[in-house]
Design a protein around this motif. Structure first.
Motif, PDB file in Angstrom:
ATOM      1  N   ALA A  12     -17.243  39.608 -68.906  1.00 57.21           N
ATOM      2  CA  ALA A  12     -16.131  38.316 -69.121  1.00 57.21           C
ATOM      3  C   ALA A  12     -15.740  37.896 -70.417  1.00 57.21           C
ATOM      4  O   ALA A  12     -14.561  37.637 -70.591  1.00 57.21           O
ATOM      5  CB  ALA A  12     -17.158  37.444 -68.257  1.00 57.21           C
ATOM      6  N   ASP A  13     -16.415  37.821 -71.477  1.00 60.90           N
ATOM      7  CA  ASP A  13     -15.955  36.985 -72.125  1.00 60.90           C
ATOM      8  C   ASP A  13     -15.183  37.752 -73.385  1.00 60.90           C
ATOM      9  O   ASP A  13     -14.129  37.863 -73.594  1.00 60.90           O
ATOM     10  CB  ASP A  13     -17.277  36.235 -73.551  1.00 60.90           C
ATOM     11  N   GLU A  14     -15.376  39.288 -73.728  1.00 60.69           N
ATOM     12  CA  GLU A  14     -15.225  40.332 -74.676  1.00 60.69           C
ATOM     13  C   GLU A  14     -13.816  40.701 -74.225  1.00 60.69           C
ATOM     14  O   GLU A  14     -12.384  40.417 -73.843  1.00 60.69           O
ATOM     15  CB  GLU A  14     -15.987  40.908 -74.543  1.00 60.69           C
ATOM     16  N   LEU A  15     -13.036  40.180 -72.368  1.00 57.50           N
ATOM     17  CA  LEU A  15     -12.691  40.810 -71.784  1.00 57.50           C
ATOM     18  C   LEU A  15     -11.144  39.691 -71.683  1.00 57.50           C
ATOM     19  O   LEU A  15     -10.387  40.122 -71.889  1.00 57.50           O
ATOM     20  CB  LEU A  15     -12.132  41.227 -70.367  1.00 57.50           C
ATOM     21  N   ASN A  16     -11.725  38.321 -72.018  1.00 58.20           N
ATOM     22  CA  ASN A  16     -11.323  37.272 -72.457  1.00 58.20           C
ATOM     23  C   ASN A  16     -10.679  37.698 -73.279  1.00 58.20           C
ATOM     24  O   ASN A  16      -9.469  36.460 -73.653  1.00 58.20           O
ATOM     25  CB  ASN A  16     -12.166  36.044 -72.311  1.00 58.20           C
ATOM     26  N   GLU A  21      -7.514  38.981 -69.080  1.00 53.65           N
ATOM     27  CA  GLU A  21      -7.624  37.382 -68.070  1.00 53.65           C
ATOM     28  C   GLU A  21      -8.189  37.757 -66.455  1.00 53.65           C
ATOM     29  O   GLU A  21      -9.183  37.644 -66.495  1.00 53.65           O
ATOM     30  CB  GLU A  21      -6.705  36.216 -68.589  1.00 53.65           C
ATOM     31  N   ASN A  23      -8.815  40.564 -65.284  1.00 51.04           N
ATOM     32  CA  ASN A  23     -10.659  41.417 -65.061  1.00 51.04           C
ATOM     33  C   ASN A  23     -12.005  40.699 -65.930  1.00 51.04           C
ATOM     34  O   ASN A  23     -12.734  40.294 -64.544  1.00 51.04           O
ATOM     35  CB  ASN A  23     -10.807  43.060 -65.956  1.00 51.04           C
ATOM     36  N   ALA A  24     -11.773  39.442 -66.407  1.00 54.49           N
ATOM     37  CA  ALA A  24     -12.237  38.836 -66.924  1.00 54.49           C
ATOM     38  C   ALA A  24     -12.663  37.827 -65.854  1.00 54.49           C
ATOM     39  O   ALA A  24     -13.290  37.240 -65.263  1.00 54.49           O
ATOM     40  CB  ALA A  24     -11.772  37.788 -68.481  1.00 54.49           C
ATOM     41  N   TYR A  25     -11.975  37.366 -65.425  1.00 58.35           N
ATOM     42  CA  TYR A  25     -11.412  36.225 -64.285  1.00 58.35           C
ATOM     43  C   TYR A  25     -12.739  36.609 -62.727  1.00 58.35           C
ATOM     44  O   TYR A  25     -13.225  36.135 -62.675  1.00 58.35           O
ATOM     45  CB  TYR A  25     -10.514  35.499 -63.619  1.00 58.35           C
ATOM     46  N   ASP A  28     -16.133  36.908 -63.765  1.00 63.16           N
ATOM     47  CA  ASP A  28     -16.889  35.662 -64.107  1.00 63.16           C
ATOM     48  C   ASP A  28     -16.936  35.454 -61.780  1.00 63.16           C
ATOM     49  O   ASP A  28     -18.308  35.165 -62.095  1.00 63.16           O
ATOM     50  CB  ASP A  28     -15.591  35.064 -64.169  1.00 63.16           C
TER      51      ASP A  28
END
Length: 48
Positions: A12-16, A21, A23-25, A28
């Motif tokens: 998730a951090d890498e996606l952010n 954002e 897909n990261a959300y 998460d």
């Protein structure tokens, strides 16, 4: 289970960082639900 959750948080951090954002959300949300269920929470969804 802890290793899976740690990997999901890292992804998730890498996606952010890459600008994804949405897909990261979503990742998460899944990670938080796994954490809640792993430690006896209800997953934050309210009554069923």
């Amino acid at each position: 289970m802890a290793a899976i959750i740690e990997d999901l948080m890292r992804i998730a951090d890498e996606l952010n960082r890459s600008g994804d954002e949405v897909n990261a959300y979503l990742l998460d949300l899944v990670t938080n639900r796994l954490l809640d269920r792993s430690f006896g929470g209800d997953g934050g969804l309210g009554p069923r």
